[in-house]
Design a protein around this motif. Structure first.
Motif: not given
Length: 473
Positions: A223-238
């Motif tokens: 589930a974490l992998e799926a959530r990370l793949c959905e991110l639209e930002s490459d900001d480390r804080e995000v």
């Protein structure tokens, strides 16, 4: 939530199909996958505990270069084809393929072994320098070469199955893959302790020691992998905030904290191996005696080379550490201890005592170690490519304190805040609770941060007049 859960289910089903296919067909040793903004490496040698070989290095490096330049790539993930969460034993990457290295040396194909180190260290350098957030799932055994492809990442996810170690002194080698950089930068003498003894850390302790940045139960990794793949930002804080959504509350006890940690700093803070051994003997408790016995069972040559490596690495840049390690590695693989250690430990899988050459610390002079392994003019040099975020000039990770806050709080951060020398310093008079609340809030409530800071305060801080914190020099 339904949308996220449904997408997670679809991704899990896709992963299962890939796993089934790999059982029937010859599959690459590293799988590549794109999912929205995510770029995923999956180590795929489960029968070998995903031990890193030159084929895998050559598989990862060019793809990582390409992804690092892609605007569509928001996060890079590295994980392993491993056992399902219900299985307690799993492997992220159990180390480098040193058995193959030994076979090359025995066949007088030393050049092939050097090719492996050259390309492996170049990959380690790329991982440390890419601008994209790089997330490593340390779900299982993570040792040696597996540490090299994960430890230099800003995000290192431990699970309950994580088993971290740098056990090279037990095979007549030394903690390479950037060990000379990251180990001396752990708090106190923790790096020396881990490097010299090969001590193993489980999931929560890996976080508390500064090896991992987050703790996520193995069952939540898909589930974490799926959530990370959905991110639209490459900001480390995000990215960090997304990981924290899946993090688990850590236990309030740290197995290497308290009195044990005080002993580690007291004994392994010494400047020579004989002095460390003597200090452990003087402690007079069961833990110290066990550690002393472990230390004396290791290759004396490896111990001395490792200590010199850490001493030098503490003052070098990342790139210079990798260059130093390349020189040391090409000498170590030719020593009798490397053959003895690999044969007994990894080929025969024997627990019998090893016949080290020379057998004692007293027979190895420090000056010879320096001349033979660190200042040998015959050693071949390592040329590293230049990257946008070239670490040639930096001496601490750019995502760690004082430049970032992706890692857990460390002693330097706590000290500077208490003494008022941090650029984030507010009041220089802190009560303990005010200080804990402040630093945990700065980490956006990062799980485990309070325990880490409390442990540091117990060892390094004092309460002065008015109940305000002071720092012990």
């Amino acid at each position: 939530m339904f949308f996220h859960a449904n997408r997670s289910l679809l991704q899990a089903q896709a992963t299962a199909r890939l796993t089934n296919l790999s059982r029937h067909f010859s599959m690459p040793d590293v799988l590549h996958r794109k999912v929205y903004g995510g770029r995923i490496f999956t180590l795929n040698r489960p029968k070998s505990m995903n031990a890193l070989n030159i084929s895998m290095v050559r598989n990862i490096y060019p793809q990582l270069q390409a992804w690092s330049k892609s605007d569509q790539c928001k996060v890079v993930i590295i994980k392993a084809e491993t056992a399902p969460p219900e299985k307690k034993t799993a492997a992220f990457c159990a180390g480098g393929d040193v058995v193959s290295l030994l076979k090359n040396v025995q066949a007088q194909k030393t050049a092939q072994s050097l090719d492996f180190f050259r390309e492996e260290y170049t990959l380690n350098h790329l991982i440390a320098t890419i601008q994209k957030p790089y997330v490593a799932f340390l779900d299982g055994v993570t040792m040696g070469g597996g540490v090299g492809i994960s430890i230099h990442a800003p995000f290192r996810i431990a699970t309950e199955r994580t088993l971290f170690a740098m056990p090279e002194t037990n095979i007549g080698f030394f903690p390479d893959v950037g060990g000379s950089f990251f180990l001396p930068r752990l708090d106190g003498a923790m790096g020396k302790f881990l490097a010299l003894t090969g001590a193993r850390l489980r999931g929560a302790d890996a976080v508390y020691a500064g090896i991992a940045t987050h703790f996520v139960p193995s069952a939540r990794i898909p589930a974490l992998e799926a959530r990370l793949c959905e991110l639209e930002s490459d900001d480390r804080e995000v990215v960090s905030a997304a990981i924290e959504e899946f993090s688990e509350t850590l236990p309030s006890t740290y197995n290497l904290g308290g009195l044990v940690r005080e002993r580690i700093d007291r004994c392994f803070g010494r400047s020579t191996i004989p002095a460390i051994v003597e200090a452990l003997e003087k402690e007079g408790d069961e833990w110290s005696e066990d550690v002393r016995a472990t230390l004396l069972s290791m290759s004396p040559l490896s111990l001395k080379v490792t200590l010199e490596q850490l001493r030098r690495g503490a003052k070098l840049s990342f790139a210079d550490c990798m260059k130093m390690e390349f020189g040391v590695a090409q000498r170590m693989i030719l020593q009798a201890d490397f053959q003895e250690g690999v044969e007994k430990t990894l080929v025969e899988k024997s627990r019998a005592a090893k016949s080290w050459t020379p057998p004692t610390l007293e027979e190895i002079s420090d000056s010879w170690v320096v001349q033979e392994f660190f200042e040998n003019p015959k050693a071949k040099s390592l040329t590293l490519p230049s990257h946008t975020n070239d670490p040639g000039a930096w001496h601490s990770y750019p995502y760690a304190y004082p430049n970032g806050r992706c890692n857990m709080p460390n002693e330097a951060e706590v000290r500077d805040l208490i003494q008022g020398t941090s650029r984030r310093s507010g009041p220089t008079s802190w009560s303990k609770e005010e200080f804990l609340d402040f630093i945990v809030a700065e980490r956006d409530g990062r799980k485990g941060a309070r325990v880490v800071v409390e442990e540091i305060l117990k060892r390094k801080a004092v309460l002065g007049a008015g109940g305000y914190l002071g720092w012990m020099n």
